[in-house]
Design a protein around this motif. Structure first.
Motif, PDB file in Angstrom:
ATOM      1  N   THR A  40       0.839  -1.205   0.000  1.00 39.46           N
ATOM      2  CA  THR A  40       0.000   0.000   0.000  1.00 39.46           C
ATOM      3  C   THR A  40       0.872   1.251   0.000  1.00 39.46           C
ATOM      4  OG1 THR A  40      -1.751  -1.168   1.196  1.00 39.46           O
ATOM      5  CG2 THR A  40      -1.796   1.248   1.261  1.00 39.46           C
ATOM      6  N   LYS A  41       1.894   1.248   0.864  1.00 41.67           N
ATOM      7  CA  LYS A  41       2.826   2.376   0.911  1.00 41.67           C
ATOM      8  C   LYS A  41       3.551   2.538  -0.422  1.00 41.67           C
ATOM      9  CE  LYS A  41       5.565   5.570   2.561  1.00 41.67           C
ATOM     10  NZ  LYS A  41       5.077   6.943   2.823  1.00 41.67           N
ATOM     11  N   HIS A  42       3.934   1.412  -1.024  1.00 41.73           N
ATOM     12  CA  HIS A  42       4.635   1.449  -2.312  1.00 41.73           C
ATOM     13  C   HIS A  42       3.751   2.070  -3.390  1.00 41.73           C
ATOM     14  CE1 HIS A  42       6.407  -0.308  -6.047  1.00 41.73           C
ATOM     15  NE2 HIS A  42       7.545  -0.062  -5.401  1.00 41.73           N
ATOM     16  N   ASN A  43       2.480   1.708  -3.402  1.00 44.49           N
ATOM     17  CA  ASN A  43       1.551   2.265  -4.396  1.00 44.49           C
ATOM     18  C   ASN A  43       1.342   3.761  -4.182  1.00 44.49           C
ATOM     19  OD1 ASN A  43       1.235  -0.246  -5.576  1.00 44.49           O
ATOM     20  ND2 ASN A  43      -0.565  -0.767  -4.344  1.00 44.49           N
ATOM     21  N   ILE A  44       1.221   4.174  -2.906  1.00 44.99           N
ATOM     22  CA  ILE A  44       1.039   5.601  -2.602  1.00 44.99           C
ATOM     23  C   ILE A  44       2.267   6.394  -3.043  1.00 44.99           C
ATOM     24  CG2 ILE A  44       0.825   7.267  -0.715  1.00 44.99           C
ATOM     25  CD1 ILE A  44      -0.859   5.184   0.771  1.00 44.99           C
ATOM     26  N   TYR A  45       3.450   5.842  -2.748  1.00 45.04           N
ATOM     27  CA  TYR A  45       4.685   6.536  -3.117  1.00 45.04           C
ATOM     28  C   TYR A  45       4.811   6.655  -4.634  1.00 45.04           C
ATOM     29  CZ  TYR A  45       9.628   7.419  -3.893  1.00 45.04           C
ATOM     30  OH  TYR A  45      10.818   7.956  -4.338  1.00 45.04           O
ATOM     31  N   LYS A  46       4.514   5.577  -5.343  1.00 44.25           N
ATOM     32  CA  LYS A  46       4.613   5.611  -6.799  1.00 44.25           C
ATOM     33  C   LYS A  46       3.620   6.607  -7.395  1.00 44.25           C
ATOM     34  CE  LYS A  46       7.895   2.669  -7.652  1.00 44.25           C
ATOM     35  NZ  LYS A  46       9.155   3.143  -8.283  1.00 44.25           N
ATOM     36  N   ALA A  47       2.424   6.675  -6.806  1.00 41.12           N
ATOM     37  CA  ALA A  47       1.432   7.640  -7.296  1.00 41.12           C
ATOM     38  C   ALA A  47       1.904   9.069  -7.053  1.00 41.12           C
ATOM     39  CB  ALA A  47       0.090   7.389  -6.607  1.00 41.12           C
ATOM     40  N   ALA A  48       2.509   9.309  -5.868  1.00 37.18           N
ATOM     41  CA  ALA A  48       3.024  10.648  -5.559  1.00 37.18           C
ATOM     42  C   ALA A  48       4.161  11.021  -6.496  1.00 37.18           C
ATOM     43  CB  ALA A  48       3.486  10.696  -4.103  1.00 37.18           C
ATOM     44  N   GLU A  49       5.029  10.053  -6.798  1.00 37.14           N
ATOM     45  CA  GLU A  49       6.133  10.314  -7.717  1.00 37.14           C
ATOM     46  C   GLU A  49       5.616  10.622  -9.119  1.00 37.14           C
ATOM     47  OE1 GLU A  49       9.772  10.274  -7.245  1.00 37.14           O
ATOM     48  OE2 GLU A  49       8.792  10.830  -5.353  1.00 37.14           O
ATOM     49  N   ALA A  50       4.573   9.919  -9.524  1.00 38.33           N
ATOM     50  CA  ALA A  50       3.993  10.182 -10.845  1.00 38.33           C
ATOM     51  C   ALA A  50       3.386  11.582 -10.890  1.00 38.33           C
ATOM     52  CB  ALA A  50       2.939   9.127 -11.166  1.00 38.33           C
ATOM     53  N   LYS A  51       2.712  11.968  -9.797  1.00 39.84           N
ATOM     54  CA  LYS A  51       2.116  13.305  -9.734  1.00 39.84           C
ATOM     55  C   LYS A  51       3.197  14.376  -9.735  1.00 39.84           C
ATOM     56  CE  LYS A  51      -1.065  16.076  -6.954  1.00 39.84           C
ATOM     57  NZ  LYS A  51      -1.912  16.105  -5.727  1.00 39.84           N
ATOM     58  N   MET A  59       9.510   2.327   6.084  1.00 41.93           N
ATOM     59  CA  MET A  59       8.390   2.960   5.390  1.00 41.93           C
ATOM     60  C   MET A  59       8.715   4.393   4.965  1.00 41.93           C
ATOM     61  SD  MET A  59       5.911   0.642   5.444  1.00 41.93           S
ATOM     62  CE  MET A  59       4.230   1.231   5.597  1.00 41.93           C
ATOM     63  N   ASP A  60       9.768   4.984   5.587  1.00 42.49           N
ATOM     64  CA  ASP A  60      10.131   6.366   5.247  1.00 42.49           C
ATOM     65  C   ASP A  60      11.593   6.585   5.614  1.00 42.49           C
ATOM     66  OD1 ASP A  60      10.359   9.028   4.710  1.00 42.49           O
ATOM     67  OD2 ASP A  60       8.728   9.676   6.039  1.00 42.49           O
ATOM     68  N   VAL A  61      12.447   6.529   4.602  1.00 46.61           N
ATOM     69  CA  VAL A  61      13.878   6.753   4.839  1.00 46.61           C
ATOM     70  C   VAL A  61      14.222   8.225   4.693  1.00 46.61           C
ATOM     71  CG1 VAL A  61      14.473   4.439   4.085  1.00 46.61           C
ATOM     72  CG2 VAL A  61      14.450   6.305   2.422  1.00 46.61           C
ATOM     73  N   GLY A  62      13.230   9.043   4.300  1.00 47.58           N
ATOM     74  CA  GLY A  62      13.421  10.471   4.108  1.00 47.58           C
ATOM     75  C   GLY A  62      12.573  10.974   2.965  1.00 47.58           C
ATOM     76  N   GLY A  63      11.863  12.058   3.204  1.00 49.87           N
ATOM     77  CA  GLY A  63      11.021  12.619   2.157  1.00 49.87           C
ATOM     78  C   GLY A  63       9.867  11.713   1.777  1.00 49.87           C
ATOM     79  N   GLY A  64       9.449  10.825   2.705  1.00 49.17           N
ATOM     80  CA  GLY A  64       8.329   9.926   2.426  1.00 49.17           C
ATOM     81  C   GLY A  64       8.684   8.739   1.545  1.00 49.17           C
ATOM     82  N   GLU A  65       9.968   8.585   1.237  1.00 51.38           N
ATOM     83  CA  GLU A  65      10.399   7.494   0.355  1.00 51.38           C
ATOM     84  C   GLU A  65      10.656   6.226   1.170  1.00 51.38           C
ATOM     85  OE1 GLU A  65      13.666   6.682  -3.206  1.00 51.38           O
ATOM     86  OE2 GLU A  65      13.921   8.365  -1.819  1.00 51.38           O
TER      87      GLU A  65
END
Length: 709
Positions: free
Chosen positions: A453-464, A510-516
């Motif tokens: 779920t976190k991976h999908n959210i991060y990928k969506a944020a990166e795409a945005k 889940m977050d190494v920095g900057g939400g990544e």
């Protein structure tokens, strides 16, 4: 008089009887009269299994050690009621007529080598010759041959004295034979009146059945009772078995399964019927039951059925004597030679041109011959071997316990060591995953779901963010400005250098920095390997708990797929991972589990009380980075070959013997122009078509409707 039993499946089998007076030379005769042919209610399937007539008589000669069913081995020859002369399972039509109820069948054996028809057999029906003299095979000439009969579903009267039907010439009966021409084999009865029944006790696949064969060769007075003996009886009786009679068609040597599709043959009725007859047919028996002989409770039940006999437990466990080793080597050589002869003959090579085989160095070291199938099926062995034991003095139902190979102490030690080895290599068939495993597995599934779920959210944020960055670049070209909210979203001041990050120093995956997240760069292959790491780790630790056996704490790699199915309720397809063996599969996650020891068992590298499962993310990320570095350096072996879901499908195999069939093209019929009016369903011409004159429906119709038909 002789008669065959017609119940318990025995109605499908041949019975036999042999005279105790053997012929050495001279010309002698004996008679058999067919009193009746039996009838019985027959299983419909059974008729298709019987190759030949339902009622059969065979009359001939055999050696003292031959099977009682004549014509099936090289030690006997005979004529049968269907008009054939039988030798080594080959039937030659020689008789001018068959034998039936009321016929007197006479066999004349001419063993005088100086006679015109010396070493021949002749058969007569009601005093008339029905076949020319048949030559006795050369390998039987000069041996003592005993008159005998084999029959099925018949009642017979045998006659060794006064003739029932005179022949055209004079010939002495067996009863009047000269002492110098015959050999009398007197029945030897036990001095105390008790016959013996021997129960061999042997470790599976360690020479038990070879010892049995060796014993029977040197003790022809003993009768074997076992499932394999009954299957051989069915084969010699001419019954067709769907799987055939080859050794490889059997499930095991101990219980080869009948498999005829006939209830009376498959349900054990034969064994029960024979057990009921042993009290009225006293003789020496040897009862071979591998599993039952090694289980104390079954051993007791088996022995107690033989009241009135001298019951002897013969333990053949441990180091065999030299004589048995030589016998085993002879059988290995014979089997290898027969296999070579069969292969050469199939290619058309003459037998005299086929060289003799030689045993390899490895074969010469073998103490026990490897049989085509195991003594016990894998399931029976795996579910029972921990309870195996050898008889002792407390088992008073045995009158004697004989340890014929190793002494009792060494034999029991050998069995204990064998059990310990089996614990490391055999499957635990009744293994049930415990509560600890179920709890850990459910927790892991929830954690993986949160990761994805976190991976999908991060990928969506990166795409945005990528879309906003493109919009910013376009705005700069156009001389316009983006809203402050959009510019704030592009701020990466808190983002870390991901590639130089210490994987094992991360506090929050889940977050190494900057939400990544640490698994930001994971692909399908990485998620798959992370799951494999945890699954093998969890299974290795759960097995220690669920086996409930301190001698069985590790998963053998050869049974990895079996236990994986037990725990995760899904098949482990190693081809999916692009490897050819379980060893290669485990090497892909060697940072989590390893294969160790001579027995090649799975050894976990991480403790079972981890505070967090985040370590599996770290291991997978570190492995991903190392793999990419190796690929960048030109190491193609580092590339993964994991197949994406939906692509790991097996290549469809063509059906055997499939042929391409072309549907025949039938000539098309041309439409026929009918010159007459259609016919009504009752064979009468239809009425003239006229508009309907009644109320309601105003369309066209037949005047008068169906009433006019």
């Amino acid at each position: 008089m002789l008669t065959a039993l017609a119940e318990g499946g025995l109605q499908y089998l041949m019975a036999g009887a042999r005279c105790n007076i053997g012929l050495k030379t001279g010309r002698y005769m004996f008679e058999v009269k067919i009193l009746e042919k039996s009838t019985f209610h027959e299983d419909p399937t059974a008729r298709s299994r019987m190759m030949g007539a339902r009622s059969v008589l065979r009359i001939g000669l055999s050696t003292a050690k031959s099977s009682l069913i004549l014509g099936e081995t090289e030690d006997s020859v005979c004529f049968d009621s269907e008009g054939f002369f039988r030798d080594r399972r080959k039937a030659s039509p020689v008789c001018s007529s068959k034998f039936t109820t009321g016929d007197v069948v006479t066999l004349v054996a001419n063993l005088d080598p100086n006679s015109k028809f010396g070493n021949t057999l002749s058969v007569f029906k009601d005093g008339q010759r029905v076949a020319p003299p048949q030559q006795i095979p050369e390998h039987l000439q000069g041996k003592v041959l005993y008159p005998g009969v084999s029959f099925r579903n018949m009642a017979l009267h045998y006659n060794f004295g006064a003739s029932l039907m005179p022949l055209p010439f004079k010939c002495r009966f067996l009863k009047d034979a000269s002492q110098k021409d015959v050999s009398i084999k007197a029945a030897v009865k036990p001095t105390d009146g008790q016959y013996e029944v021997i129960f061999p006790i042997a470790v599976p696949d360690e020479g038990g059945f070879d010892w049995l064969d060796h014993f029977l060769e040197s003790h022809p007075g003993y009768t074997e009772l076992s499932d394999r003996a009954m299957l051989s009886w069915c084969e010699q009786s001419g019954l067709s078995r769907p799987k055939g009679y080859a050794a490889t068609s059997r499930a095991s040597n101990d219980k080869p399964e009948m498999g005829f599709g006939v209830s009376a043959l498959d349900d054990g009725s034969m064994r029960r019927t024979l057990q009921a007859l042993v009290s009225i047919q006293p003789r020496h028996f040897i009862v071979m039951e591998v599993k039952a002989g090694l289980l104390k409770e079954d051993r007791s039940d088996l022995a107690l059925r033989w009241g009135g006999y001298q019951r002897i437990a013969t333990v053949v466990v441990g180091e065999p004597p030299v004589a048995f080793k030589e016998y085993s080597q002879e059988r290995i050589f014979k089997a290898k030679q027969e296999a070579k002869l069969a292969g050469a003959k199939s290619k058309g090579t003459p037998e005299e041109e086929i060289p003799a085989v030689e045993l390899t160095a490895e074969e010469k070291k073998l103490t026990f011959r490897r049989l085509p199938v195991s003594d016990l099926t894998a399931y029976v062995l795996n579910t029972n071997f921990q309870k195996f034991s050898l008889p002792d003095e407390q088992e008073t139902y045995f009158e004697d316990i004989q340890y014929v190979w190793s002494p009792e102490k060494k034999a029991k030690q050998h069995l204990e060591e064998w059990i310990q080895v089996k614990k490391l290599t055999s499957r635990l068939e009744d293994l049930q995953p415990g509560e600890w495993f179920s709890t850990k597995w459910k927790e892991w599934q929830k954690v993986v779901q949160s990761y994805q779920t976190k991976h999908n959210i991060y990928k969506a944020a990166e795409a945005k963010k990528s879309a906003q960055l493109a919009a910013k670049e376009q705005a700069e070209k156009d001389g316009t400005e983006l809203p402050l909210e959009a510019l704030a979203a592009l701020d990466e001041s808190d983002k870390v250098d991901f590639d130089s990050l210490d994987v094992f120093g991360v506090e929050d995956v889940m977050d190494v920095g900057g939400g990544e997240p640490l698994f930001a760069a994971f692909t399908f292959e990485d998620w798959t390997l992370m799951s494999l790491r945890y699954e093998l780790h969890l299974m290795a630790h759960a097995f220690r708990r669920d086996s409930h056996d301190p001698g069985r704490i590790s998963v053998p790699v050869e049974h990895l797929a079996f236990y994986y199915q037990k725990y995760y309720k899904k098949a482990l397809n190693i081809k999916f991972f692009g490897v050819d063996s379980c060893e290669e599969l485990v090497s892909m996650v060697s940072d989590t589990v390893l294969i160790t020891g001579k027995s090649k068992v799975l050894e976990p590298q991480l403790p079972d009380d981890l505070e967090s499962t985040n370590l599996f993310v770290m291991l997978t990320e570190e492995s991903r980075r190392d793999r990419n570095r190796r690929i960048d350096m030109g190491d193609d072996s580092a590339k993964l070959k994991i197949v994406a879901s939906g692509q790991a499908t097996a290549t469809p195999q063509p059906r055997p013997f499939a042929t391409t069939q072309i549907r025949p093209q039938w000539p098309q019929q041309q439409p026929t122009s009918y010159q007459t009016r259609p016919i009504s369903p009752f064979g009468q011409p239809r009425p003239t078509y006229q508009p309907w004159e009644g109320d309601g429906y105003k369309g066209g119709g037949y005047k008068g409707g169906w009433r006019n038909w």
